[in-house]
Design a protein around this motif. Structure first.
Motif, short mmCIF file in Angstrom:
data_model
loop_
_atom_site.label_atom_id
_atom_site.label_comp_id
_atom_site.label_asym_id
_atom_site.label_seq_id
_atom_site.Cartn_x
_atom_site.Cartn_y
_atom_site.Cartn_z
N ARG A 1 0.84 -1.21 0.00
CA ARG A 1 0.00 0.00 0.00
C ARG A 1 0.86 1.25 0.00
O ARG A 1 0.63 2.20 -0.76
N ILE A 2 1.87 1.25 0.88
CA ILE A 2 2.77 2.41 0.98
C ILE A 2 3.55 2.57 -0.33
O ILE A 2 3.71 3.68 -0.85
N ASP B 1 -2.18 4.31 7.88
CA ASP B 1 -2.67 5.57 7.32
C ASP B 1 -1.93 6.76 7.94
O ASP B 1 -1.51 7.68 7.25
N LYS C 1 2.69 1.73 -3.35
CA LYS C 1 1.84 2.27 -4.41
C LYS C 1 1.55 3.75 -4.20
O LYS C 1 1.42 4.51 -5.16
N GLU C 2 1.46 4.14 -2.92
CA GLU C 2 1.18 5.54 -2.61
C GLU C 2 2.32 6.45 -3.12
O GLU C 2 2.07 7.57 -3.59
N ILE D 1 1.67 6.90 6.69
CA ILE D 1 1.76 7.49 5.35
C ILE D 1 1.80 9.02 5.45
O ILE D 1 2.56 9.69 4.75
N ASP D 2 1.00 9.56 6.36
CA ASP D 2 1.02 11.02 6.56
C ASP D 2 2.39 11.48 7.05
O ASP D 2 2.87 12.56 6.67
N LYS E 1 4.84 11.76 4.27
CA LYS E 1 4.63 13.01 3.53
C LYS E 1 5.27 14.19 4.25
O LYS E 1 5.82 15.10 3.62
#
Length: 201
Positions: free
Chosen positions: A87-88, A188, A90-91, A191-192, A195
């Motif tokens: 998931r990470i 989730d 692909k992000e 992931i933030d 960023k």
């Protein structure tokens, strides 16, 4: 360090960061300093990836990277953690500053061809995501620097007991965040934090 001590350190660090994150977007430096007033840093390493290439800290020069510990025959948490790693991946797939490092803890069975087969099934870019093997003692030892738990345990499913943490490492090999790789909601938030680190440069 004793497993319980590592767990307590992670809980305290996470609590402190949760309080701090309401006031600033700056990520903390996590881990245990080796010297007074020194930021903890992942030490130099040398492993071999799924394409039989040497994989060292130089592989991740000028990149942040996401790390975890797994083994290909793991019957419990590894599939869940790998799914969240994907998931990470692909992000941030189009971001050249983000790379991935998955350490196999089963150095007896996870050969280079086996790691390649595992990576191929994920349909990833082999230049971005490195699945590595090496000397057992070196992988087990470096897991402590990542504040992860790796134990060989004949009573554990698959023969190994290890944490399901996913770890964020900056361009200077400092740990800046971690999450429970079996918990999508925690990922989730992670992931933030990636960023935030990318924005900080």
């Amino acid at each position: 360090m004793h497993i319980r001590s590592i767990f307590i350190l992670l809980v305290i660090t996470n609590a402190l960061f949760s309080c701090k994150s309401n006031q600033t977007e700056e990520l903390p430096y996590l881990g245990i300093p080796t010297e007074e007033n020194q930021k903890p840093q992942i030490p130099s390493f040398s492993f071999t990836d799924q394409l039989n290439r040497p994989t060292t800290e130089a592989t991740f020069k000028d990149k942040i990277y996401i790390a975890d510990f797994f083994f290909t025959s793991c019957p419990t948490i590894c599939p869940k953690v790998t799914a969240q790693m994907l998931r990470i991946y692909k992000e941030f797939e189009q971001n050249p500053e983000v790379a991935y490092l998955s350490h196999s803890v089963d150095t007896r069975h996870d050969s280079v061809p086996k790691l390649k087969q595992y990576a191929d099934k994920l349909n990833i870019d082999h230049d971005k995501w490195h699945f590595v093997t090496g000397k057992k003692e070196e992988i087990f030892s470096i897991s402590k620097n990542y504040m992860s738990i790796v134990l060989e345990d004949p009573d554990a499913p698959g023969g190994y007991d290890h944490s399901g943490y996913i770890i964020l490492v900056d361009k200077d090999r400092h740990i800046r965040a971690y999450c429970n790789g079996t918990d999508p909601a925690d990922v989730d938030k992670f992931i933030d934090k990636i960023k935030v680190l990318l924005k900080a440069g």
